[in-house]
Design a protein around this motif. Structure first.
Motif, PDB file in Angstrom:
ATOM      1  N   ASP A 176       0.773  -1.292  -0.013  1.00 51.80           N
ATOM      2  CA  ASP A 176      -0.156  -0.065   0.042  1.00 51.80           C
ATOM      3  C   ASP A 176       0.828   1.183   0.073  1.00 51.80           C
ATOM      4  O   ASP A 176       1.371   1.376   1.145  1.00 51.80           O
ATOM      5  CB  ASP A 176      -0.908  -0.186   1.397  1.00 51.80           C
ATOM      6  CG  ASP A 176      -1.796   1.241   1.288  1.00 51.80           C
ATOM      7  OD1 ASP A 176      -1.616   2.204   0.703  1.00 51.80           O
ATOM      8  OD2 ASP A 176      -2.948   0.919   1.969  1.00 51.80           O
ATOM      9  N   HIS A 230       0.615   4.391  -0.010  1.00 52.70           N
ATOM     10  CA  HIS A 230       0.443   5.654   0.909  1.00 52.70           C
ATOM     11  C   HIS A 230       0.678   5.368   2.202  1.00 52.70           C
ATOM     12  O   HIS A 230       1.163   6.035   2.849  1.00 52.70           O
ATOM     13  CB  HIS A 230      -1.119   6.247   0.653  1.00 52.70           C
ATOM     14  CG  HIS A 230      -1.454   7.134   1.741  1.00 52.70           C
ATOM     15  ND1 HIS A 230      -0.835   8.247   1.692  1.00 52.70           N
ATOM     16  CD2 HIS A 230      -2.291   7.118   3.056  1.00 52.70           C
ATOM     17  CE1 HIS A 230      -1.375   9.328   2.665  1.00 52.70           C
ATOM     18  NE2 HIS A 230      -2.050   8.195   3.521  1.00 52.70           N
ATOM     19  N   ALA A 231       0.218   4.259   2.408  1.00 52.74           N
ATOM     20  CA  ALA A 231       0.599   3.720   4.138  1.00 52.74           C
ATOM     21  C   ALA A 231       2.050   3.497   4.250  1.00 52.74           C
ATOM     22  O   ALA A 231       2.562   3.822   5.218  1.00 52.74           O
ATOM     23  CB  ALA A 231      -0.030   2.405   4.302  1.00 52.74           C
ATOM     24  N   GLU A 282       3.778   6.993   4.460  1.00 52.41           N
ATOM     25  CA  GLU A 282       3.321   7.671   5.611  1.00 52.41           C
ATOM     26  C   GLU A 282       4.302   7.194   6.480  1.00 52.41           C
ATOM     27  O   GLU A 282       4.743   8.017   7.314  1.00 52.41           O
ATOM     28  CB  GLU A 282       1.890   7.371   5.845  1.00 52.41           C
ATOM     29  CG  GLU A 282       1.386   8.068   6.998  1.00 52.41           C
ATOM     30  CD  GLU A 282      -0.273   7.655   7.244  1.00 52.41           C
ATOM     31  OE1 GLU A 282      -0.630   8.219   8.044  1.00 52.41           O
ATOM     32  OE2 GLU A 282      -0.570   6.970   6.413  1.00 52.41           O
ATOM     33  N   ARG A 283       4.310   5.894   6.848  1.00 54.81           N
ATOM     34  CA  ARG A 283       5.347   5.545   7.709  1.00 54.81           C
ATOM     35  C   ARG A 283       6.875   5.979   7.617  1.00 54.81           C
ATOM     36  O   ARG A 283       7.588   6.709   8.706  1.00 54.81           O
ATOM     37  CB  ARG A 283       5.341   3.992   7.929  1.00 54.81           C
ATOM     38  CG  ARG A 283       6.448   3.402   8.838  1.00 54.81           C
ATOM     39  CD  ARG A 283       6.476   3.966  10.372  1.00 54.81           C
ATOM     40  NE  ARG A 283       5.213   3.262  10.915  1.00 54.81           N
ATOM     41  CZ  ARG A 283       5.079   3.370  12.047  1.00 54.81           C
ATOM     42  NH1 ARG A 283       5.756   4.278  12.987  1.00 54.81           N
ATOM     43  NH2 ARG A 283       4.284   2.776  12.745  1.00 54.81           N
ATOM     44  N   CYS A 323       0.826  11.916   7.130  1.00 56.79           N
ATOM     45  CA  CYS A 323      -0.202  11.684   6.448  1.00 56.79           C
ATOM     46  C   CYS A 323      -0.518  12.388   5.184  1.00 56.79           C
ATOM     47  O   CYS A 323      -0.645  11.996   4.097  1.00 56.79           O
ATOM     48  CB  CYS A 323      -1.362  11.335   7.250  1.00 56.79           C
ATOM     49  SG  CYS A 323      -2.866  10.716   6.421  1.00 56.79           S
ATOM     50  N   GLN A 361       3.931  -1.242   9.318  1.00 62.16           N
ATOM     51  CA  GLN A 361       2.840  -0.979   9.829  1.00 62.16           C
ATOM     52  C   GLN A 361       2.766   0.441   9.384  1.00 62.16           C
ATOM     53  O   GLN A 361       3.830   1.185   9.481  1.00 62.16           O
ATOM     54  CB  GLN A 361       2.238  -1.141  11.226  1.00 62.16           C
ATOM     55  CG  GLN A 361       1.970  -2.578  11.446  1.00 62.16           C
ATOM     56  CD  GLN A 361       3.252  -3.192  11.780  1.00 62.16           C
ATOM     57  OE1 GLN A 361       4.114  -2.982  12.295  1.00 62.16           O
ATOM     58  NE2 GLN A 361       3.335  -4.469  11.407  1.00 62.16           N
ATOM     59  N   CYS A 362       1.509   1.096   8.973  1.00 62.18           N
ATOM     60  CA  CYS A 362       1.493   2.741   8.706  1.00 62.18           C
ATOM     61  C   CYS A 362       1.452   3.198  10.332  1.00 62.18           C
ATOM     62  O   CYS A 362       1.401   2.615  11.333  1.00 62.18           O
ATOM     63  CB  CYS A 362       0.369   2.886   8.038  1.00 62.18           C
ATOM     64  SG  CYS A 362      -1.176   2.883   8.792  1.00 62.18           S
ATOM     65  N   HIS A 377      -1.150   4.213  11.779  1.00 63.68           N
ATOM     66  CA  HIS A 377      -2.200   3.914  12.414  1.00 63.68           C
ATOM     67  C   HIS A 377      -2.326   2.489  12.633  1.00 63.68           C
ATOM     68  O   HIS A 377      -3.462   2.195  13.236  1.00 63.68           O
ATOM     69  CB  HIS A 377      -3.444   4.138  11.533  1.00 63.68           C
ATOM     70  CG  HIS A 377      -3.352   5.728  10.967  1.00 63.68           C
ATOM     71  ND1 HIS A 377      -3.410   6.864  11.769  1.00 63.68           N
ATOM     72  CD2 HIS A 377      -3.134   6.135   9.843  1.00 63.68           C
ATOM     73  CE1 HIS A 377      -3.255   7.959  10.991  1.00 63.68           C
ATOM     74  NE2 HIS A 377      -3.194   7.513   9.752  1.00 63.68           N
ATOM     75  N   ARG A 433      -2.122   0.035  10.589  1.00 57.17           N
ATOM     76  CA  ARG A 433      -2.571  -1.140   9.463  1.00 57.17           C
ATOM     77  C   ARG A 433      -1.187  -1.508   8.711  1.00 57.17           C
ATOM     78  O   ARG A 433      -0.274  -0.762   8.517  1.00 57.17           O
ATOM     79  CB  ARG A 433      -3.420  -0.200   8.567  1.00 57.17           C
ATOM     80  CG  ARG A 433      -4.668   0.244   8.729  1.00 57.17           C
ATOM     81  CD  ARG A 433      -5.585   0.728   8.110  1.00 57.17           C
ATOM     82  NE  ARG A 433      -5.080   1.998   7.270  1.00 57.17           N
ATOM     83  CZ  ARG A 433      -5.528   3.105   7.986  1.00 57.17           C
ATOM     84  NH1 ARG A 433      -6.356   3.307   8.867  1.00 57.17           N
ATOM     85  NH2 ARG A 433      -4.880   4.540   7.509  1.00 57.17           N
ATOM     86  N   THR A 489       1.480  -2.483   5.974  1.00 56.11           N
ATOM     87  CA  THR A 489       1.757  -1.659   4.891  1.00 56.11           C
ATOM     88  C   THR A 489       2.032  -2.639   3.396  1.00 56.11           C
ATOM     89  O   THR A 489       2.351  -2.148   2.380  1.00 56.11           O
ATOM     90  CB  THR A 489       3.243  -0.750   5.009  1.00 56.11           C
ATOM     91  OG1 THR A 489       4.267  -1.820   5.315  1.00 56.11           O
ATOM     92  CG2 THR A 489       2.791   0.302   5.943  1.00 56.11           C
TER      93      THR A 489
END
Length: 608
Positions: free
Chosen positions: A442, A444-445, A448-449, A554, A584-585, A587, A589, A591
């Motif tokens: 993903d 974006h996720a 983002e991290r 984000c 994980q991102c 939040h 979730r 990645t």
């Protein structure tokens, strides 16, 4: 006026049973813990009707001498402590001398025991508090305790017992926790004459992990990290689940202090904070952890059933647990596929298949090496979809056009953990090929991290740590919180929060962290002081700053719908491999996911 008179021993024991014996599983707990204290290597637990009709615990421990059998069922008689100094250094599971007396007062009770190297065993029976004389019996070395018709003489308590299946489930859960506590002991559990559980004694770490898998599930070892760290007189070992192995309920959390399963708010708080950046909201971590420390450093005499403890150095324990788990989780990176392996020293460790950098090479350096070999540039997507104020420069290098270097030829031995990008799906997911098969990311996720971790690193070196309030703010707090503000003033100042005590229950705020300009200063201060007063430490300031940086990351990361070139996708993959917690991102979730070739073959019913 009523006359003051001493209570009869039978009533005293029944009152004590109300605190210690809550249900059949409470009886099993007390009896099995006695067996462990007796040095048993094999413990058998037989249950009938969920424990209402029969509870029998048999062990091969040291046994009890015939002339001590009557004392074994007497109130406040024990072989485990003899002085206050012993109470201050309790190393045994039991120590109060109440369990057998309490159990025998609310059930039909029998105890048979044979001491090591003795020719005969002896048996005593207690019915409704009436003790019969000891008599010879047949029994191997060790002790057997039979508890029949629990609560038969206390009808009010018997009404609170649940269905047979429910009561046995509590016993089963209890045995699981005890089996994890003492892996060197063999446990057997049967219900209504049918074997239910058999846990063979574990002689090494690999066998211990097998027992952990039997309790927490076969998938847990492959989705966990091995913990083994010692500092400041504390030693933490065991396994913690990866964020991707989180659960909807906190039903797979086992924490032991010197071999005793406990529930402690200090421990729970430290674990939650360690997982704060990587666990999805509403999910719970899975873990089996063993904390060892000097018995004098923990008070186990704070709860009748010994479920709770009190640490004498609460802040030290909290910080030790948080830092150990936080650092372990920080080492997780996208591309790691954990699997148990046998190391040369005989200890089981979790390694990653084709996911770790070469020995001795830091992750960042390894990523750079792969980038150089592939002829690709580092991540520079030129994304600025929202202003990032003073932290914009921390996002990396200035925007530039990505190169057009082709993807190198596939080589499983040389390919990086996440492999090389092959396509982009719906402008949302990056598809890559690695040694195991197909990787889905993903984008974006993942970005983002990466951005979030860069912002956090930049914050540490930033000089804009605090901002002076134009008008100092006076806040009413509790006396305990005011004392915490005075005690921890220096530590708070390091985070940019300047508080001073101006009265018994009043503080004055003069500075706040620059990142939190516009925040509710009063509520922020109360939250921080509340944690300090309760836990001896607080990460509320850091958590609030992290929340702000997470929002900034984000908005400053590549969004779904953005078309990426192959070099840009590969640059993203390399950054993921070099970034902490990139699995994980912000939040919690995931990645990325890995689909092995075998899983792909299964989808198409393709045999190999």
């Amino acid at each position: 006026m009523t006359v003051i008179r001493p209570l009869p021993p039978e009533l005293i024991n029944q009152i004590a049973a109300g605190e210690v014996i809550e249900r059949p599983s409470s009886v099993v707990k007390e009896l099995v813990e006695n067996s462990l204290d007796a040095g048993a290597t094999r413990i058998e637990v037989e249950i009938e009707a969920g424990g209402a009709r029969l509870i029998r615990v048999r062990d091969d421990g040291d046994g009890i001498h015939a002339d001590e059998l009557s004392l074994a069922v007497a109130s406040h008689a024990t072989s485990k402590i003899g002085s206050f100094d012993d109470l201050e250094h309790v190393a045994s599971m039991g120590f109060r001398g109440e369990a057998l007396a309490s159990v025998s007062s609310v059930a039909r009770f029998a105890l048979t025991s044979r001491v090591r190297d003795q020719d005969a065993a002896f048996r005593i029976e207690v019915d409704g508090g009436g003790l019969q004389a000891a008599r010879p019996a047949q029994h191997p070395q060790g002790t057997s305790v039979e508890v029949r018709d629990l609560f038969y003489n206390v009808p009010a308590r018997k009404k609170f017992m649940r269905a047979e299946r429910t009561e046995f489930a509590h016993i089963d859960d209890l045995l699981k926790s005890l089996a994890l506590a003492r892996s060197s002991v063999e446990f057997r559990l049967s219900h209504n004459g049918k074997p239910v559980r058999i846990w063979k004694a574990a002689c090494d770490e690999q066998a211990q992990l097998v027992r952990v898998a039997e309790v927490l599930g076969e998938e847990f070892p492959a989705q966990s990290l091995r913990i083994d760290h010692a500092a400041a007189g504390l030693h933490l070992s065991g396994w913690v689940g990866l964020p991707t192995a989180s659960r909807a309920q906190a039903d797979a959390q086992y924490f032991y202090v010197n071999g005793r399963l406990v529930r402690d708010r200090i421990v729970a708080h430290a674990v939650r904070q360690a997982y704060a950046d990587v666990l999805f909201h509403g999910r719970h971590a899975a873990f089996v952890l063993y904390l060892e420390l000097d018995p004098a450093g923990v008070d186990v005499n704070v709860h009748p059933a010994k479920h709770e403890v009190r640490f004498r150095e609460q802040r030290l324990v909290h910080d030790f647990l948080f830092r150990t788990l936080h650092e372990a989780l920080a080492q997780t990176r996208a591309g790691q596929v954990a699997s148990p392996v046998q190391a040369e020293d005989g200890h089981l460790r979790l390694a990653s298949a084709s996911a770790s950098p070469p020995p001795g090479m830091p992750a960042v350096a390894a990523a750079s090496a792969w980038l150089g070999r592939a002829g690709q540039s580092r991540l520079a997507l030129g994304v600025r979809e929202a202003p990032l104020a003073d932290y914009a420069a921390l996002l990396g290098e200035s925007p530039r056009m990505a190169g057009t270097a082709p993807m190198p030829a596939a080589d499983d031995a040389e390919s990086p953990p996440l492999g090389y990008a092959i396509a982009q799906l719906k402008s949302i997911y990056v598809l890559a090929e690695n040694a195991h098969g197909l990787v889905l990311v993903d984008m974006h996720a993942a970005h983002e991290r990466i951005t979030y971790e860069k912002l956090k690193s930049g914050r540490v070196t930033s000089n804009l740590r605090s901002q002076v309030l134009l008008v100092p703010l006076s806040i009413a707090v509790s006396a305990k919180e005011a004392a915490a503000a005075e005690e921890h003033a220096e530590a708070l100042a390091e985070w940019g929060l300047e508080l001073s005590r101006s009265g018994p229950a009043t503080i004055v705020v003069r500075r706040i962290p620059a990142l939190l300009e516009g925040a509710d200063v009063g509520q922020l201060s109360r939250d921080v002081l509340s944690e300090l007063a309760q836990h001896g430490s607080s990460r509320r300031l850091q958590e609030l700053e992290n929340e702000l940086l997470s929002t900034m990351a984000c908005h400053g990361s590549v969004r779904a719908g953005r078309r990426l070139t192959i070099p840009e996708m590969n640059a993203l993959l390399r950054e993921m491999e070099a970034t902490e917690r990139s699995g994980q991102c912000n939040h919690g979730r995931p990645t990325w996911v890995q689909l092995s070739l075998a899983e792909l073959d299964k989808l198409f019913m393709r045999g190999r």
